[in-house]
Design a protein around this motif. Sequence first.
Motif, PDB file in Angstrom:
ATOM      1  N   ASN A 138       0.930  -1.282  -0.041  1.00  0.00           N
ATOM      2  CA  ASN A 138       0.038   0.019   0.135  1.00  0.00           C
ATOM      3  C   ASN A 138       0.927   1.210   0.040  1.00  0.00           C
ATOM      4  O   ASN A 138       0.382   2.206  -0.482  1.00  0.00           O
ATOM      5  CB  ASN A 138      -0.884   0.094   1.322  1.00  0.00           C
ATOM      6  CG  ASN A 138      -2.174  -1.002   1.408  1.00  0.00           C
ATOM      7  OD1 ASN A 138      -2.401  -1.643   0.031  1.00  0.00           O
ATOM      8  ND2 ASN A 138      -2.784  -1.341   2.323  1.00  0.00           N
ATOM      9  N   ALA A 139       2.117   1.204   0.714  1.00  0.00           N
ATOM     10  CA  ALA A 139       2.937   2.320   0.864  1.00  0.00           C
ATOM     11  C   ALA A 139       3.606   2.745  -0.413  1.00  0.00           C
ATOM     12  O   ALA A 139       3.713   3.622  -0.887  1.00  0.00           O
ATOM     13  CB  ALA A 139       3.812   2.314   1.868  1.00  0.00           C
ATOM     14  N   ARG A 140       4.186   1.533  -0.985  1.00  0.00           N
ATOM     15  CA  ARG A 140       5.455   1.536  -2.104  1.00  0.00           C
ATOM     16  C   ARG A 140       4.964   0.895  -3.547  1.00  0.00           C
ATOM     17  O   ARG A 140       5.822   0.933  -4.251  1.00  0.00           O
ATOM     18  CB  ARG A 140       6.589   1.224  -1.624  1.00  0.00           C
ATOM     19  CG  ARG A 140       7.046   2.039  -0.475  1.00  0.00           C
ATOM     20  CD  ARG A 140       8.694   1.758  -0.028  1.00  0.00           C
ATOM     21  NE  ARG A 140       8.684   0.331   0.224  1.00  0.00           N
ATOM     22  CZ  ARG A 140       8.453  -0.198   1.554  1.00  0.00           C
ATOM     23  NH1 ARG A 140       8.410   0.940   2.626  1.00  0.00           N
ATOM     24  NH2 ARG A 140       8.869  -1.176   1.934  1.00  0.00           N
ATOM     25  N   GLY A 141       3.531   0.202  -3.369  1.00  0.00           N
ATOM     26  CA  GLY A 141       3.063  -0.431  -4.581  1.00  0.00           C
ATOM     27  C   GLY A 141       4.332  -1.723  -4.764  1.00  0.00           C
ATOM     28  O   GLY A 141       4.787  -2.164  -3.862  1.00  0.00           O
ATOM     29  N   PRO A 142       4.206  -2.304  -5.886  1.00  0.00           N
ATOM     30  CA  PRO A 142       4.911  -3.642  -6.166  1.00  0.00           C
ATOM     31  C   PRO A 142       6.408  -3.686  -5.657  1.00  0.00           C
ATOM     32  O   PRO A 142       6.859  -4.564  -5.185  1.00  0.00           O
ATOM     33  CB  PRO A 142       4.809  -3.997  -7.492  1.00  0.00           C
ATOM     34  CG  PRO A 142       3.621  -3.147  -7.891  1.00  0.00           C
ATOM     35  CD  PRO A 142       3.547  -1.772  -7.163  1.00  0.00           C
ATOM     36  N   ALA A 143       7.051  -2.263  -5.885  1.00  0.00           N
ATOM     37  CA  ALA A 143       8.528  -2.440  -5.441  1.00  0.00           C
ATOM     38  C   ALA A 143       8.804  -2.559  -4.010  1.00  0.00           C
ATOM     39  O   ALA A 143       9.796  -3.031  -3.540  1.00  0.00           O
ATOM     40  CB  ALA A 143       8.908  -1.177  -5.846  1.00  0.00           C
ATOM     41  N   GLY A 144       7.710  -2.247  -3.085  1.00  0.00           N
ATOM     42  CA  GLY A 144       7.643  -2.655  -1.805  1.00  0.00           C
ATOM     43  C   GLY A 144       7.550  -3.933  -1.240  1.00  0.00           C
ATOM     44  O   GLY A 144       8.165  -4.127  -0.176  1.00  0.00           O
ATOM     45  N   LEU A 145       7.594  -4.794  -2.213  1.00  0.00           N
ATOM     46  CA  LEU A 145       7.404  -6.262  -1.781  1.00  0.00           C
ATOM     47  C   LEU A 145       8.962  -6.924  -2.385  1.00  0.00           C
ATOM     48  O   LEU A 145       9.194  -8.085  -1.924  1.00  0.00           O
ATOM     49  CB  LEU A 145       6.365  -7.210  -2.610  1.00  0.00           C
ATOM     50  CG  LEU A 145       4.691  -6.519  -2.264  1.00  0.00           C
ATOM     51  CD1 LEU A 145       4.022  -7.079  -3.060  1.00  0.00           C
ATOM     52  CD2 LEU A 145       4.779  -6.736  -0.698  1.00  0.00           C
ATOM     53  N   ILE A 146       9.761  -6.043  -2.671  1.00  0.00           N
ATOM     54  CA  ILE A 146      11.200  -6.572  -3.105  1.00  0.00           C
ATOM     55  C   ILE A 146      12.071  -6.334  -1.814  1.00  0.00           C
ATOM     56  O   ILE A 146      11.887  -5.343  -1.287  1.00  0.00           O
ATOM     57  CB  ILE A 146      11.861  -5.889  -4.272  1.00  0.00           C
ATOM     58  CG1 ILE A 146      10.899  -6.160  -5.489  1.00  0.00           C
ATOM     59  CG2 ILE A 146      13.333  -6.208  -4.590  1.00  0.00           C
ATOM     60  CD1 ILE A 146      11.468  -5.315  -6.880  1.00  0.00           C
ATOM     61  N   ASP A 147      12.664  -7.133  -1.549  1.00  0.00           N
ATOM     62  CA  ASP A 147      13.606  -7.413  -0.375  1.00  0.00           C
ATOM     63  C   ASP A 147      14.840  -6.404  -0.545  1.00  0.00           C
ATOM     64  O   ASP A 147      15.358  -6.166  -1.754  1.00  0.00           O
ATOM     65  CB  ASP A 147      14.413  -8.767  -0.234  1.00  0.00           C
ATOM     66  CG  ASP A 147      13.543  -9.558   0.320  1.00  0.00           C
ATOM     67  OD1 ASP A 147      12.699  -9.396   1.150  1.00  0.00           O
ATOM     68  OD2 ASP A 147      14.021 -10.847   0.275  1.00  0.00           O
ATOM     69  N   GLY A 148      14.925  -5.357   0.281  1.00  0.00           N
ATOM     70  CA  GLY A 148      15.885  -4.481   0.074  1.00  0.00           C
ATOM     71  C   GLY A 148      17.069  -4.573   1.096  1.00  0.00           C
ATOM     72  O   GLY A 148      17.185  -5.945   1.742  1.00  0.00           O
ATOM     73  N   LYS A 149      18.066  -3.799   1.153  1.00  0.00           N
ATOM     74  CA  LYS A 149      18.982  -4.222   1.861  1.00  0.00           C
ATOM     75  C   LYS A 149      18.782  -3.750   3.323  1.00  0.00           C
ATOM     76  O   LYS A 149      18.142  -2.747   3.710  1.00  0.00           O
ATOM     77  CB  LYS A 149      20.383  -3.100   1.359  1.00  0.00           C
ATOM     78  CG  LYS A 149      21.599  -3.464   2.134  1.00  0.00           C
ATOM     79  CD  LYS A 149      22.728  -2.692   1.348  1.00  0.00           C
ATOM     80  CE  LYS A 149      24.037  -2.919   1.801  1.00  0.00           C
ATOM     81  NZ  LYS A 149      24.795  -3.861   1.831  1.00  0.00           N
ATOM     82  N   ALA A 150      19.070  -4.761   4.312  1.00  0.00           N
ATOM     83  CA  ALA A 150      18.946  -4.541   5.587  1.00  0.00           C
ATOM     84  C   ALA A 150      19.517  -3.422   6.177  1.00  0.00           C
ATOM     85  O   ALA A 150      20.717  -3.362   6.121  1.00  0.00           O
ATOM     86  CB  ALA A 150      19.214  -6.012   6.199  1.00  0.00           C
ATOM     87  N   PRO A 151      18.868  -2.776   7.143  1.00  0.00           N
ATOM     88  CA  PRO A 151      19.629  -1.500   7.770  1.00  0.00           C
ATOM     89  C   PRO A 151      20.624  -2.138   8.761  1.00  0.00           C
ATOM     90  O   PRO A 151      20.603  -3.245   9.206  1.00  0.00           O
ATOM     91  CB  PRO A 151      18.473  -0.824   8.348  1.00  0.00           C
ATOM     92  CG  PRO A 151      17.490  -1.729   8.770  1.00  0.00           C
ATOM     93  CD  PRO A 151      17.581  -2.875   7.458  1.00  0.00           C
ATOM     94  N   GLY A 152      21.560  -1.342   8.903  1.00  0.00           N
ATOM     95  CA  GLY A 152      22.732  -1.766   9.864  1.00  0.00           C
ATOM     96  C   GLY A 152      23.793  -0.837   9.883  1.00  0.00           C
ATOM     97  O   GLY A 152      23.868  -0.169   8.853  1.00  0.00           O
ATOM     98  N   SER A 153      24.807  -1.282  10.510  1.00  0.00           N
ATOM     99  CA  SER A 153      26.227  -0.581  10.540  1.00  0.00           C
ATOM    100  C   SER A 153      26.966  -0.737   9.274  1.00  0.00           C
ATOM    101  O   SER A 153      26.954  -1.870   8.639  1.00  0.00           O
ATOM    102  CB  SER A 153      27.049  -0.753  11.697  1.00  0.00           C
ATOM    103  OG  SER A 153      27.345  -2.180  11.790  1.00  0.00           O
TER     104      SER A 153
END
Length: 92
Positions: A57-72
């Motif tokens: 709902n927030a980002r459309g189909p691109a929101g369902l692709i795994d992104g890079k995990a946040p971290g240091s």
Amino acid sequence: MCASLRLLALARRSRDADQTRRLLALASIYNGGSRTAAAKMGNVGLQIVRDWVLAFNARGPAGLIDGKAPGSSCPAATHRPCSCTLMKSPPK
């Protein structure tokens, strides 16, 4: 075209297996299925399906692709040059 058919079309065109699985699970919800059935289809829990719905709902189909995990960042990226000096001859 209804929402579930659009999601199925997006799933067919996707080259990301995880995104395809998530789109198919969401399509089953839009088609009248329960979130429990979608969770079983996606092999995840109900909370994960909820997260997929919110991401879609927030980002459309691109929101369902795994992104890079946040971290240091990588410690090597913050490497500082050594402050020691090299000796030209060994100590006696």
